[in-house]
Design a protein around this motif. Structure first.
Motif, PDB file in Angstrom:
ATOM      1  N   PHE A  94       0.819  -1.214   0.000  1.00  0.00           N
ATOM      2  CA  PHE A  94       0.000   0.000   0.000  1.00  0.00           C
ATOM      3  C   PHE A  94       0.851   1.261   0.000  1.00  0.00           C
ATOM      4  CE2 PHE A  94      -3.602  -2.320   2.323  1.00  0.00           C
ATOM      5  CZ  PHE A  94      -4.380  -2.394   1.192  1.00  0.00           C
ATOM      6  N   ARG A  95       2.061   1.170   0.510  1.00  0.00           N
ATOM      7  CA  ARG A  95       2.866   2.361   0.787  1.00  0.00           C
ATOM      8  C   ARG A  95       3.042   3.275  -0.436  1.00  0.00           C
ATOM      9  NH1 ARG A  95       4.941   3.344   5.318  1.00  0.00           N
ATOM     10  NH2 ARG A  95       5.082   1.179   5.991  1.00  0.00           N
ATOM     11  N   ALA A  96       3.499   2.772  -1.556  1.00  0.00           N
ATOM     12  CA  ALA A  96       3.751   3.616  -2.734  1.00  0.00           C
ATOM     13  C   ALA A  96       2.467   4.239  -3.291  1.00  0.00           C
ATOM     14  CB  ALA A  96       4.493   2.831  -3.808  1.00  0.00           C
ATOM     15  N   PRO A  97       1.403   3.451  -3.523  1.00  0.00           N
ATOM     16  CA  PRO A  97       0.184   4.081  -4.035  1.00  0.00           C
ATOM     17  C   PRO A  97      -0.430   5.079  -3.053  1.00  0.00           C
ATOM     18  CG  PRO A  97      -0.017   1.680  -4.135  1.00  0.00           C
ATOM     19  CD  PRO A  97       1.282   1.992  -3.497  1.00  0.00           C
ATOM     20  N   LEU A  98      -0.363   4.788  -1.755  1.00  0.00           N
ATOM     21  CA  LEU A  98      -0.902   5.716  -0.769  1.00  0.00           C
ATOM     22  C   LEU A  98      -0.107   7.017  -0.734  1.00  0.00           C
ATOM     23  CD1 LEU A  98      -1.798   3.382   2.218  1.00  0.00           C
ATOM     24  CD2 LEU A  98      -3.393   4.730   0.846  1.00  0.00           C
ATOM     25  N   SER A  99       1.196   6.920  -0.861  1.00  0.00           N
ATOM     26  CA  SER A  99       2.021   8.131  -0.889  1.00  0.00           C
ATOM     27  C   SER A  99       1.669   8.997  -2.089  1.00  0.00           C
ATOM     28  CB  SER A  99       3.509   7.773  -0.933  1.00  0.00           C
ATOM     29  OG  SER A  99       3.921   7.221   0.283  1.00  0.00           O
ATOM     30  N   ALA A 100       1.474   8.368  -3.236  1.00  0.00           N
ATOM     31  CA  ALA A 100       1.089   9.111  -4.439  1.00  0.00           C
ATOM     32  C   ALA A 100      -0.292   9.740  -4.262  1.00  0.00           C
ATOM     33  CB  ALA A 100       1.114   8.192  -5.655  1.00  0.00           C
ATOM     34  N   LEU A 101      -1.228   8.999  -3.691  1.00  0.00           N
ATOM     35  CA  LEU A 101      -2.566   9.531  -3.449  1.00  0.00           C
ATOM     36  C   LEU A 101      -2.530  10.689  -2.458  1.00  0.00           C
ATOM     37  CD1 LEU A 101      -4.645   6.251  -3.331  1.00  0.00           C
ATOM     38  CD2 LEU A 101      -5.155   8.235  -4.761  1.00  0.00           C
TER      39      LEU A 101
END
Length: 109
Positions: A94-101
């Motif tokens: 989840f970390r990368a997509p959540l950071s982008a979001l």
């Protein structure tokens, strides 16, 4: 991870519900009750990927509606970033997509 999830939820709800001239939505606002860091922490400790996706998807759905849906430029980009979240199979993914979001939602506030 819990802070990142809470922040994405907060920015989504701010986008959906915060209006000009009214009090800002803060982390201790009643709207955030189901999206507090402790709630996400419990889901993360359990490894409940489905539960996390469900909670965050509700917030992102409200944000998508607030920007006019997928037929708008903002909505199209939000939908693209949200789709990356759906492919996550573990909480660490989840970390990368959540950071982008998080960054995107902050930018469009």
């Amino acid at each position: 991870m819990e802070l990142l999830l809470e922040t994405v939820a907060l920015y989504s709800l701010k986008l959906a519900y915060e209006t000009e001239g009214h009090s800002p939505i803060l982390r201790d606002d009643h709207l955030m009750a189901d999206y507090e860091r402790e709630v996400f922490g419990l889901l993360v400790r359990r490894g409940d990927v489905v539960g996390i996706k469900g909670k965050i998807q509700r917030c992102l759905g409200l944000a998508l509606e607030a920007v006019g849906g997928v037929d708008t430029v903002l909505g199209n980009e939000l939908q693209r970033l949200t789709a990356e979240l759906h492919t996550a199979q573990t909480t660490e993914q989840f970390r990368a997509p959540l950071s982008a979001l998080k960054d995107y939602l902050k930018d469009i506030q």
